[in-house]
Write a protein that holds these residues in place. Structure first.
Motif, short mmCIF file in Angstrom:
data_model
loop_
_atom_site.label_atom_id
_atom_site.label_comp_id
_atom_site.label_asym_id
_atom_site.label_seq_id
_atom_site.Cartn_x
_atom_site.Cartn_y
_atom_site.Cartn_z
N SER A 191 5.82 -30.99 -6.31
CA SER A 191 5.53 -30.61 -4.93
C SER A 191 4.03 -30.57 -4.67
O SER A 191 3.57 -30.93 -3.59
N MET A 192 3.27 -30.12 -5.67
CA MET A 192 1.82 -30.11 -5.54
C MET A 192 1.29 -31.53 -5.36
O MET A 192 0.46 -31.79 -4.48
N PHE A 193 1.76 -32.47 -6.20
CA PHE A 193 1.29 -33.85 -6.10
C PHE A 193 1.76 -34.49 -4.79
O PHE A 193 1.05 -35.33 -4.23
N ASP A 194 2.93 -34.11 -4.32
CA ASP A 194 3.40 -34.61 -3.03
C ASP A 194 2.46 -34.16 -1.92
O ASP A 194 2.10 -34.95 -1.03
N GLY A 195 2.04 -32.89 -1.98
CA GLY A 195 1.10 -32.38 -0.99
C GLY A 195 -0.25 -33.07 -1.07
O GLY A 195 -0.86 -33.40 -0.05
N ILE A 196 -0.73 -33.31 -2.30
CA ILE A 196 -2.01 -34.00 -2.47
C ILE A 196 -1.93 -35.42 -1.91
O ILE A 196 -2.83 -35.87 -1.19
N GLY A 197 -0.86 -36.14 -2.24
CA GLY A 197 -0.71 -37.51 -1.77
C GLY A 197 -0.65 -37.59 -0.25
O GLY A 197 -1.38 -38.39 0.38
N MET A 198 0.21 -36.78 0.36
CA MET A 198 0.33 -36.79 1.82
C MET A 198 -0.96 -36.33 2.49
O MET A 198 -1.39 -36.88 3.51
N GLY A 199 -1.60 -35.31 1.89
CA GLY A 199 -2.85 -34.81 2.47
C GLY A 199 -3.96 -35.83 2.40
O GLY A 199 -4.71 -36.02 3.37
N LEU A 200 -4.09 -36.51 1.26
CA LEU A 200 -5.12 -37.53 1.14
C LEU A 200 -4.84 -38.72 2.06
O LEU A 200 -5.76 -39.31 2.63
N GLY A 201 -3.55 -39.08 2.19
CA GLY A 201 -3.20 -40.15 3.11
C GLY A 201 -3.58 -39.80 4.54
O GLY A 201 -4.12 -40.64 5.29
N PHE A 202 -3.35 -38.56 4.93
CA PHE A 202 -3.72 -38.08 6.26
C PHE A 202 -5.24 -38.08 6.42
O PHE A 202 -5.77 -38.51 7.45
N THR A 203 -5.95 -37.63 5.37
CA THR A 203 -7.41 -37.60 5.42
C THR A 203 -7.99 -38.99 5.55
O THR A 203 -8.92 -39.23 6.35
N VAL A 204 -7.48 -39.94 4.76
CA VAL A 204 -7.96 -41.32 4.83
C VAL A 204 -7.73 -41.89 6.23
O VAL A 204 -8.61 -42.54 6.81
N LEU A 258 -1.11 -25.97 -0.96
CA LEU A 258 -0.81 -24.57 -1.26
C LEU A 258 0.56 -24.16 -0.73
O LEU A 258 1.32 -23.45 -1.41
N SER A 259 0.90 -24.59 0.48
CA SER A 259 2.20 -24.23 1.04
C SER A 259 3.33 -24.91 0.29
O SER A 259 4.39 -24.30 0.06
N ASN A 260 3.14 -26.16 -0.11
CA ASN A 260 4.16 -26.85 -0.91
C ASN A 260 4.42 -26.11 -2.21
O ASN A 260 5.57 -25.92 -2.63
N MET A 261 3.35 -25.68 -2.88
CA MET A 261 3.50 -24.97 -4.15
C MET A 261 4.21 -23.63 -3.96
O MET A 261 5.10 -23.26 -4.73
N MET A 262 3.81 -22.89 -2.93
CA MET A 262 4.42 -21.59 -2.68
C MET A 262 5.89 -21.71 -2.30
O MET A 262 6.74 -20.99 -2.81
N ILE A 263 6.19 -22.65 -1.42
CA ILE A 263 7.58 -22.83 -0.97
C ILE A 263 8.44 -23.31 -2.12
O ILE A 263 9.59 -22.89 -2.27
N SER A 264 7.90 -24.20 -2.95
CA SER A 264 8.65 -24.67 -4.11
C SER A 264 8.94 -23.52 -5.08
O SER A 264 10.05 -23.41 -5.61
N GLU A 302 10.27 -28.94 4.17
CA GLU A 302 11.72 -29.02 4.32
C GLU A 302 12.34 -30.09 3.45
O GLU A 302 13.37 -29.88 2.80
N SER A 303 11.72 -31.26 3.41
CA SER A 303 12.36 -32.40 2.75
C SER A 303 12.04 -32.51 1.27
O SER A 303 12.79 -33.13 0.52
N TYR A 304 10.92 -31.93 0.81
CA TYR A 304 10.55 -32.12 -0.59
C TYR A 304 10.31 -30.80 -1.34
O TYR A 304 10.95 -30.53 -2.34
N ALA A 305 9.38 -29.98 -0.86
CA ALA A 305 8.99 -28.79 -1.61
C ALA A 305 10.15 -27.83 -1.81
O ALA A 305 10.26 -27.18 -2.86
N SER A 306 11.02 -27.72 -0.83
CA SER A 306 12.15 -26.78 -0.93
C SER A 306 13.25 -27.27 -1.87
O SER A 306 14.21 -26.55 -2.12
N LYS A 307 13.10 -28.49 -2.40
CA LYS A 307 14.14 -29.07 -3.24
C LYS A 307 13.62 -29.50 -4.62
O LYS A 307 14.39 -30.01 -5.42
N ASN A 308 12.32 -29.33 -4.87
CA ASN A 308 11.73 -29.82 -6.12
C ASN A 308 10.84 -28.78 -6.77
O ASN A 308 10.39 -27.83 -6.11
N PRO A 309 10.53 -28.96 -8.09
CA PRO A 309 9.68 -28.01 -8.80
C PRO A 309 8.26 -27.97 -8.26
O PRO A 309 7.86 -28.81 -7.44
#
Length: 239
Positions: free
Chosen positions: A127-140, A51-57, A116-123
């Motif tokens: 950014s949503m998929f970046d958040g999902i990927g990082m979040g799932l990686g963290f969850t796993v 959600l934060s990635n999407m909003m910041i993007s 800072e490194s992705y959402a603020s520079k991409n659509p």
């Protein structure tokens, strides 16, 4: 590879925040006494991250550079508060178990780093998929650590007792030193798998960020380390 799928692969394997980037170590080591705690913390962080990635993007062209970080923190804190209230209302046992680490999601390096490194520079969609990927990686990562610690420390998995292990409890794995030991072994196993993949002719995609001399893609950008950094390849400092 499709760009959105690449973001998922990036978070789950190539730059897994727990086993590769070693980010978010505070909740990783503190709350993973059980698999349920690991999943709960991981999914809570994932929701906030997406959600934060999407909003910041969506607001990236409206936020002035001089107030960039305060604005990011306000956005993240708003979503953390929503998640905290929902957990308190619908999952009180898990909320009590995770304790202070729910509000501390606000300053999680993974979330601020991706903002800072992705959402603020991409659509928004990437950014949503970046958040999902990082979040799932963290969850796993948290879930795997929680499973190992729960089996060895309590003789159960997801709070279900394992009969052969009823009398086989290693108290150490329920404590902080046990978290470090399990994390170290899992990181070692992952490194062995990655090296075998490379030897088998399946090299991992080229790393991004500081290791590749590309600080714009680094998750440890100015959000965590300040404005000044040094490339590892040429040793030149940039500001």
């Amino acid at each position: 590879m499709n760009k959105n799928l690449e973001r998922l692969y990036n978070g789950l394997w190539k730059e897994n925040p727990t086993f590769v980037l070693m980010l978010g170590m505070c909740p990783t080591l503190a709350v993973t006494t059980s698999a349920i705690n690991g999943i709960g913390m991981g999914l809570s962080t994932t929701v906030v991250l997406v959600l934060s990635n999407m909003m910041i993007s969506a607001l990236r062209n409206l936020i002035p550079d001089r107030v960039r970080m305060p604005a990011f923190i306000v956005v993240v804190a708003s979503f953390v508060t929503i998640v905290q209230f929902l957990m308190q209302g619908f999952l009180p046992a898990l909320y009590t178990s995770l304790g202070i680490y729910i509000p501390l999601i606000v300053v999680n390096c993974i979330i601020l780093g991706r903002a800072e490194s992705y959402a603020s520079k991409n659509p928004v969609i990437p950014s949503m998929f970046d958040g999902i990927g990082m979040g799932l990686g963290f969850t796993v990562g948290l879930t795997l650590i929680g499973i190992v610690r729960e089996i060895l420390g309590n003789g159960s998995i997801f709070d279900i007792a394992i009969t052969p292990l009823n009398n086989f409890h290693i108290t150490l794995f329920g404590l902080a030193p046990g978290a470090f030991i399990v994390l170290g072994f899992l990181v070692a196993i992952m490194n062995v798998i990655r090296r075998k993949m490379e030897k088998a002719g399946k090299p991992l995609p080229k790393a991004q960020g500081c290791l590749a001399g590309d600080c714009t893609g680094c998750t440890l950008s100015s959000a965590c380390t300040g404005k000044s950094y040094v490339h590892q390849e040429d040793g030149k400092e940039e500001k």
